[in-house]
Design an enzyme around this catalytic site. Sequence first.
Site: not given
Length: 859
Positions: A273, A308
Amino acid sequence: MPGENLSRDEAQERAGLLSVDGYEVFLDLRSAVGEEPDGPRTFRSVTTIRFRCAEPGAAGFADLIAPGVSSVTLNGHDLDPAAVFDGSRITLADLRAENVLVVDARCAYSRTGEGMHRFVDPEDGEVYLYTQYEPADARRVFANFEQPDLKAPYRFEVTAPEGWRVWSNGEGALGEDGVWRFAETKPISTYITAVAAGPYHYVTDSYRRTFDDGTVLEIPLGAMCRKGLARHFDADDIFLLTKQGLDFFHDNFDYPYPFGKYDQAFVPEYNLGAMENPGLVTFREEYIFRGNVTEASYERRANVILHEMAHMWFGDLVTMRWWNDLWLKESFAEFMGSFSMVEATRFTNGWTTFANNRKAWAYRADQLPSTHPVTADIRDLEDAKLNFDGITYAKGASVLKQLVAYVGRDAFLEGARRYFTAHAYGNTQLGDLLGALEETSGRDMAGWSRSWLQTAGVNSLTPQVLYDAQDRITELAVVQDAPESHPELRPHRVAIGLYRRTSEGDLVRYARAETDVAGPRTVVTELAGAERPELVLVNDDDLTYCKIRFDAASLDTLRAHLGDLTDPLARALCWSALWNLTRDALMPARDFIALVLAHAGRESDIGVLQMLHAWTRSALTHYAAPQWRAEGGRLLAEGALRELRTAAPGSQHQLTWTRFFASVAATDADFQLLRGLLDGTAKVDGLEVDQELRWAFLEPLAAHGIADESAIGAELARDDTASGRRHQVRCLAARPSAAVKAQAWAQVVESDALSNALVEATISGFVQPGQRELIAPYATTYFEVIERVWAERSIQIGMDVVKGLFPGLQDDRSTLDATEAWLAAHPDAAPALRRLVLEAGDDLARTLRGQECDAAAAG
């Protein structure tokens, strides 16, 4: 290849022997363009490593996976590459206290998303490069010590084709000599170093923050994608979310972002992802939307961006010592992604999505025979690769949500702040974080850790309610169960909600109690005396990680009135619980489908609705009795068409029901409508049939033999892009032809010519629920080839093939017997391969139990 699968014991031994002072890496990427070579396309990689050895005279090894090595120099002495390099390791003998290793190698470009991936855009012929290393593929690009606890600073220099731009972790510039040079990084692990190069479309912005002490932090921001996607690239929204996230983490972590710039690259054929490379975060380019999508898609992207970003602290600044403690980065990033999204962005219902979507991933993983504690036993890199799973991510995040309820938000965040300060640029393990939390909360973390982090399995919580003659509660208890395989009963901080209908027909909560549940049975004294509820919801507000069960009266209420529940999170929790009942063969699949058809049309949360559609397709494909599938499919198609026609024109709900209808279309009339929407002879008021929706209509037409190769080719001519090619490959493999299936199988199993993205698309097209008989012959072949595939292909492609082509659609006892026979006959097969087959077999056994439950409901 011998030595490629680094073990934990080897890593521990090497970490005790070596410490790394720094890397200098030179890459010559000019070979990325030009004619195709006869052999593998390679690039030059020259690495200088300065490191120390605690035991002078000892031997060690460096990691490198490359087609060839031109030279190896250790402390000024030339070593014979043929003698010291075996294809994955470089032997280093007679080390000094201080050492310099120089390796000049020919490394290969990748088609699998591992190492230096090379992509040629079919739309304009442009070449794009990027790296992806987790958990251990930096060694495919430069020589190194590939383990997370040998951190070091890096200096990258890159020569690229003329006109290209190059990015890495640090700030860079093009020199007069044509070499891109990048600032030295902070000490980081090998797997989060990164390079991207090519004619990317690049947009810039900046972030500025003034702290209470007057210090000013300025972070250059960048976002990039292929030129072919530039017209779809909404960089402004990406920058908005980035700034909101940076504000949130600065407010709560009290540790300024430590890595300079913040670029975000959306790259083609990504096999993850996203990846948290500091200063150069990489994402799959599907997060750039080519057509109309729902708000749920934007929410997913926001969550990934913030996930992230959380890694910049949890994972990059402070890194786990070995992959056992992968949760120290992934569980925290998963939790902080939702936490920050709800508190800092427009996506304030993120916990609803988490409860309904992400936790479903965890519940499935935690009931497999391969389940493991959040802190897993990771023996080697193959184990590590498989542990990027629903337990490490979603269960770990659920456990952290429970931890916040247990210690309190302020103590949790203060513990995180102390953890960052104490271990910045270092490596940690379980006790380091628990110690910080124990300091700030005053709670005993050892017992909590044993129950939640060091044991596997999921508990079930069921309400038991007694009433008096006046219909008031005399006793409400919560019963906790655990499976025999993992009998741990855990302490849960839960809320219990009581619901009843109003005069207007709404189902609303009128009483709530928050309490600690422990042991097999806990009485909730706070709710004694309350009026009789129509629904008792254990784990209201989703504070803990458990499977929710219902008493009989509550289940009857949900059958009749689930759509009347006004609270979106409560609805999501009930839907998730009903799906768990279906997977556990406690509710017939046809009953779950009936509930969806009766109530999903009133679901306001678009992400929950999309999840319901996915579950419903799975219920029909796997858990419905075979003799009822045709009837169930007809009912689904009718219901989907009804909902898409009644949905508000142009709404997200209309788009969602349209996509669902296409995926379950079952009759000639259904297919005629899809064809009409494609050729413009049919219209649905407010529905814009964009290119992505056209492919969504074409795939079921191809799978049912209505759209042939020429029709698929004509659609590609409209959309001859990288995305279009993936759709085309999927549609071609979906056609109901023995020759087509043979070709698709050969392309994936017998050849390595396809990229990872096209392997994924081919497998998706090959495996069609309506083509069970057509693909039945491959069930036997599957067990004959998987060991060879695992040995010959990269671990990523091996996983895709072994998982994707398992004959789960051959859902009978003979397939389960064949699975068990393969496992019995291959006790020495790679443990990671055995795990994948074991998991697939367990899914099949669950399928058979579900079908028995559904068949029994037919009477």
